[in-house]
Design an enzyme around this catalytic site. Structure first.
Site, short mmCIF file in Angstrom:
data_model
loop_
_atom_site.label_atom_id
_atom_site.label_comp_id
_atom_site.label_asym_id
_atom_site.label_seq_id
_atom_site.Cartn_x
_atom_site.Cartn_y
_atom_site.Cartn_z
N GLY A 107 0.71 -1.47 0.07
CA GLY A 107 -0.05 0.06 -0.07
C GLY A 107 0.90 1.11 0.18
O GLY A 107 0.38 2.32 0.58
N LEU A 110 4.46 1.83 -4.20
CA LEU A 110 5.92 1.41 -5.06
C LEU A 110 5.85 0.17 -5.51
O LEU A 110 6.55 -0.64 -5.87
CB LEU A 110 6.83 1.10 -3.83
N SER A 112 3.86 -3.19 -4.97
CA SER A 112 4.39 -4.42 -4.25
C SER A 112 3.57 -5.36 -5.14
O SER A 112 3.95 -6.52 -5.23
CB SER A 112 3.88 -4.53 -2.71
N ASP A 157 4.03 -0.21 -13.95
CA ASP A 157 4.44 -0.78 -12.84
C ASP A 157 5.06 -2.43 -13.39
O ASP A 157 6.19 -2.61 -12.70
CB ASP A 157 3.53 -1.06 -11.86
N TYR A 207 -9.10 5.05 -9.06
CA TYR A 207 -8.24 4.84 -10.25
C TYR A 207 -8.85 4.34 -11.32
O TYR A 207 -8.96 5.08 -12.41
CB TYR A 207 -7.30 3.68 -9.86
C1 GLA Z 1 -0.35 2.65 -10.56
C2 GLA Z 1 -0.82 1.92 -11.89
C3 GLA Z 1 -0.02 2.35 -13.07
C4 GLA Z 1 0.19 3.89 -13.55
C5 GLA Z 1 0.13 4.60 -11.91
C6 GLA Z 1 -0.10 6.07 -12.11
O1 GLA Z 1 0.85 2.46 -10.12
O2 GLA Z 1 -0.60 0.67 -11.59
O3 GLA Z 1 -0.30 1.59 -14.08
O4 GLA Z 1 -1.18 4.27 -13.98
O5 GLA Z 1 -0.72 4.14 -10.91
O6 GLA Z 1 0.84 6.68 -12.74
#
Ligand code: GLA
Length: 371
Positions: A107, A110, A112, A157, A207
């Site tokens: 959370g 970063l 995980s 990510d 999101y």
């Molecule tokens: C999360 C998502 C990524 C990206 C970021 C925001 O980490 O997993 O794909 O959209 O938010 O930049």
């Protein structure tokens, strides 16, 4: 860990700049961290995946023929999703024991979850004797996050977690998946990663809401313009055609367009060693995430403000999905101790939360070791 056959790791990540534009086909600048998820793995001759953790007493068994049925598990959800997507892509899943050791704080923004998904797939591929295609692993891990964990994320990510390189940031074009590695040379400055410690439970719903907003905005603009993604929109086009959007959608698109431009300038700044310029761009990125994209919140804003108010700090911003998690700050290396002390105290006073600082390095993505 001699009793296991392989040690397979994938990384957590930061993102220097290019936030919330990966799913709009933008360019982003993440880097893999030495904070990782490591999977110790051995085959077990059954049709089960036995999961255990170095940090938890729980043990979970996944039946390889029923991987779709574990959605919603408190622990093991990401591993089940990753294995399922890998299986659906036609790969053989071999029964195994996996001991998971995660040093990426949960959370924290970063990633995980990406580290867990990517390392799980890489470990399964390793015991099956398959060559590792890191980009393909990243794509299947992203699919697990989307279809199993329910976060409609971009590719940043998982790509960073799989393909990152020591001491480099990646300039990743999320439209084409072309990636350039840039050495992260910060001169007299260092990156400080700080967790605001605010639990970010809004992240999944908000999101997905932002993603829907950008999809809607794209549809509207496509009625007037020949673009395939929002990151293709120029500032001039935005000024002309942005009027077709509602107030809220216009703000979202303004973030996408200006953040894409900031990534372009940040690339030049980094290549030229202009770290002050990079710092300014970080500050502007945060302001846009706060005012236009509205994904920050009281605590991250207070932390960034405490960082930005110090003369040894030339830039600070929230990273990741938002609403909590970590900030990155560019700080004069010889002022780091005072920086941390001041930021900690000021932030505690403003919010009641105890910020946490991480000592970590920019590191490789997937790594495999035979034990
Ligand atoms: C999360 C998502 C990524 C990206 C970021 C925001 O980490 O997993 O794909 O959209 O938010 O930049």
């Amino acid at each position: 860990m001699k009793e296991y056959d392989y040690k397979v790791s994938a990384a957590g990540r930061i993102n220097l700049i290019g936030e919330h534009i990966d799913y709009c086909g933008g360019k982003v600048m993440p880097a893999a961290l030495s904070l990782k998820n490591t999977v110790y793995i051995r085959t077990n001759g059954t049709n089960k995946i036995n999961l255990s953790w170095t940090t938890l007493p729980d043990k979970v068994t996944l039946d390889i023929d029923k991987l779709e049925s574990y959605n919603g598990l408190k622990y093991g959800n990401y591993q089940a999703g990753a294995a399922l997507m890998w299986q659906r892509a036609g790969h053989k899943i071999i029964g195994c024991d996996m001991l998971q050791d995660c040093t990426v704080p949960f959370g924290s923004g970063l990633s995980s979850s990406a580290a867990i998904e990517v390392s799980t797939i890489a470990a399964l591929a390793t015991i099956a004797g398959e060559p590792l295609d890191k980009v393909d692993i990243a794509l299947k891990a992203q699919q697990a996050e989307r279809e199993y964990a329910g976060v409609n994320c971009g590719i940043m990510d998982q790509y960073a977690s799989a393909c990152g390189r020591k001491d480099s940031v990646m300039l990743l074009d999320c439209n084409t998946l072309k990636c350039e590695f840039l050495p992260l040379r910060l001169g007299d400055y260092s990156l400080v990663i700080t967790n605001c410690k605010k639990p970010h439970n809004l992240i999944e719903s908000k999101y997905n809401e932002r993603r829907e907003e950008t999809d809607r905005a794209l549809e509207i603009l496509q009625q007037k313009l020949d673009i395939s993604c929002l990151a293709e929109l120029s500032l001039a086009q935005f000024k002309t055609y942005g009027t077709a959007l509602s107030h809220a959608l216009k703000k979202r698109v303004e973030h996408i367009v200006t953040e894409s431009e900031r990534v372009r300038v940040a690339t030049l700044a980094l290549k030229a060693g202009n770290i002050e310029m990079l710092g300014e761009l970080l500050n502007k990125s945060h302001a846009s995430l706060r005012d236009n994209y509205e994904v920050t919140g009281r605590e991250p804003d207070a932390l960034v403000e405490a960082a930005q108010s110090q003369s040894c700090c030339i830039g600070s911003r929230l990273i990741g999905g938002g609403f909590g998690g970590c900030t990155i700050s560019l700080v004069k290396t010889n002022g780091i101790d005072e920086f941390k002390e001041f930021a900690y105290k000021t932030y505690l006073k403003a919010t009641g939360y105890k910020a946490e600082f991480y000592d970590t390095e920019i590191s490789d993505g997937i790594s495999v070791e035979k034990l």
